[in-house]
Design a protein around this motif. Structure first.
Motif, PDB file in Angstrom:
ATOM      1  N   HIS A 119      -0.311  37.291  20.986  1.00 29.60           N
ATOM      2  CA  HIS A 119      -1.328  36.434  21.588  1.00 29.60           C
ATOM      3  C   HIS A 119      -2.701  37.086  21.474  1.00 29.60           C
ATOM      4  N   GLY A 120      -3.693  36.264  21.164  1.00 31.39           N
ATOM      5  CA  GLY A 120      -5.063  36.748  21.147  1.00 31.39           C
ATOM      6  C   GLY A 120      -6.021  35.606  21.376  1.00 31.39           C
ATOM      7  N   PHE A 121      -7.253  35.966  21.697  1.00 29.33           N
ATOM      8  CA  PHE A 121      -8.267  34.922  21.844  1.00 29.33           C
ATOM      9  C   PHE A 121      -9.632  35.456  21.458  1.00 29.33           C
ATOM     10  N   LEU A 122     -10.472  34.513  21.039  1.00 35.12           N
ATOM     11  CA  LEU A 122     -11.849  34.786  20.652  1.00 35.12           C
ATOM     12  C   LEU A 122     -12.754  33.953  21.539  1.00 35.12           C
ATOM     13  N   THR A 123     -13.739  34.591  22.167  1.00 34.75           N
ATOM     14  CA  THR A 123     -14.652  33.839  23.026  1.00 34.75           C
ATOM     15  C   THR A 123     -15.594  33.005  22.173  1.00 34.75           C
ATOM     16  N   LEU A 124     -15.802  31.768  22.588  1.00 38.78           N
ATOM     17  CA  LEU A 124     -16.674  30.836  21.887  1.00 38.78           C
ATOM     18  C   LEU A 124     -18.022  30.668  22.581  1.00 38.78           C
ATOM     19  N   GLU A 125     -18.161  31.288  23.752  1.00 41.24           N
ATOM     20  CA  GLU A 125     -19.393  31.212  24.534  1.00 41.24           C
ATOM     21  C   GLU A 125     -19.629  32.558  25.218  1.00 41.24           C
ATOM     22  N   ASP A 126     -20.878  32.830  25.562  1.00 37.80           N
ATOM     23  CA  ASP A 126     -21.201  33.986  26.395  1.00 37.80           C
ATOM     24  C   ASP A 126     -20.601  33.769  27.781  1.00 37.80           C
ATOM     25  N   ASP A 127     -20.386  34.863  28.491  1.00 39.67           N
ATOM     26  CA  ASP A 127     -19.928  34.852  29.888  1.00 39.67           C
ATOM     27  C   ASP A 127     -18.656  34.033  30.078  1.00 39.67           C
ATOM     28  N   THR A 128     -17.639  34.349  29.286  1.00 39.57           N
ATOM     29  CA  THR A 128     -16.368  33.636  29.370  1.00 39.57           C
ATOM     30  C   THR A 128     -15.379  34.412  30.244  1.00 39.57           C
ATOM     31  N   GLU A 129     -14.706  33.668  31.125  1.00 42.36           N
ATOM     32  CA  GLU A 129     -13.698  34.240  32.016  1.00 42.36           C
ATOM     33  C   GLU A 129     -12.337  33.625  31.705  1.00 42.36           C
ATOM     34  N   VAL A 130     -11.360  34.481  31.463  1.00 40.19           N
ATOM     35  CA  VAL A 130      -9.999  34.053  31.142  1.00 40.19           C
ATOM     36  C   VAL A 130      -9.074  34.588  32.220  1.00 40.19           C
ATOM     37  N   VAL A 131      -8.219  33.703  32.737  1.00 38.14           N
ATOM     38  CA  VAL A 131      -7.257  34.062  33.770  1.00 38.14           C
ATOM     39  C   VAL A 131      -5.876  33.730  33.234  1.00 38.14           C
ATOM     40  N   TYR A 132      -4.948  34.696  33.311  1.00 41.39           N
ATOM     41  CA  TYR A 132      -3.612  34.365  32.828  1.00 41.39           C
ATOM     42  C   TYR A 132      -2.522  35.053  33.635  1.00 41.39           C
ATOM     43  N   LYS A 133      -1.429  34.319  33.758  1.00 38.22           N
ATOM     44  CA  LYS A 133      -0.244  34.775  34.454  1.00 38.22           C
ATOM     45  C   LYS A 133       0.745  35.315  33.432  1.00 38.22           C
ATOM     46  N   VAL A 134       1.502  36.352  33.804  1.00 41.80           N
ATOM     47  CA  VAL A 134       2.530  36.905  32.921  1.00 41.80           C
ATOM     48  C   VAL A 134       3.825  37.100  33.697  1.00 41.80           C
ATOM     49  N   THR A 135       4.940  37.091  32.959  1.00 40.90           N
ATOM     50  CA  THR A 135       6.255  37.184  33.591  1.00 40.90           C
ATOM     51  C   THR A 135       6.816  38.596  33.649  1.00 40.90           C
ATOM     52  N   ASP A 136       6.091  39.579  33.149  1.00 41.52           N
ATOM     53  CA  ASP A 136       6.490  40.976  33.315  1.00 41.52           C
ATOM     54  C   ASP A 136       5.229  41.805  33.463  1.00 41.52           C
ATOM     55  N   TYR A 137       5.387  42.973  34.043  1.00 43.54           N
ATOM     56  CA  TYR A 137       4.251  43.842  34.297  1.00 43.54           C
ATOM     57  C   TYR A 137       3.777  44.513  33.013  1.00 43.54           C
TER      58      TYR A 137
END
Length: 182
Positions: A119-137
């Motif tokens: 999994h990866g992501f590229l920000t398309l705007e300044d000041d981007t906040e990403v929140v994500y849940k995961v099933t293992d630590y």
């Protein structure tokens, strides 16, 4: 809550309902019961938050090996990203294939990425906040990455390579052919 298959082994776009009025809106961004009724029966154990100051920040392509593999539920609270999932299950007929989705605060959509995908992501705007849940630590000994520009995967990032900002660790990640995978 609306769900749509993205055509690659269980990767889904999820659109939570929004209830708005003159004040703004309210939304349940996670509802375990509704996900379970749609076939996603998982226990999320950790929430992660990523802030990127500039457009063109690339984080990934990351994954954790079993027994610490993670399913992810990713959303954007501010800004937008191009989110990418790559099938890294060696026995899968879609091994090495990728799917991408623009996830944004405006669209109020999410992406669900099951275990077995980088999994990866590229920000398309300044000041981007990403929140994500995961099933293992997070597990440093199981943490792995694949190069963002692997020619065999051939992801079309919408920012010029020279303008991409990334960590030294991600820049030095191996190609998929050389990576330790599922």
């Amino acid at each position: 809550m609306e769900m749509r298959e993205l055509g690659l082994g269980g990767v889904l776009e999820i659109r939570p309902d929004r209830h708005g009025d003159s004040r703004g809106f309210f939304s349940e961004t996670y509802n375990r019961s509704r996900l379970e009724n749609s076939g996603i029966r998982l226990e999320f154990v950790q929430d992660n938050f990523s802030y990127s100051r500039h457009k063109g920040v690339l984080r990934g392509l990351h994954y954790q090996l079993p027994p610490a593999a993670q399913d992810k539920l990713v959303r954007v609270s501010r800004g937008s990203i191009l989110d990418v999932a790559v099938d890294i299950r060696r026995n899968s007929p879609s091994f090495g294939a990728s799917v991408s989705l623009v996830v944004s605060a405006d669209a109020w959509n999410q992406i669900f990425i099951p275990k077995g995908f980088a999994h990866g992501f590229l920000t398309l705007e300044d000041d981007t906040e990403v929140v994500y849940k995961v099933t293992d630590y997070y597990s440093p000994q199981h943490d792995r990455a694949i190069r963002f520009d692997d020619p065999d995967i051939n992801i079309e990032w919408p920012v010029a390579r020279a303008d991409i900002v990334m960590s030294d660790k991600d820049r030095a990640a191996p190609l998929l052919a050389d990576a330790e995978t599922f």
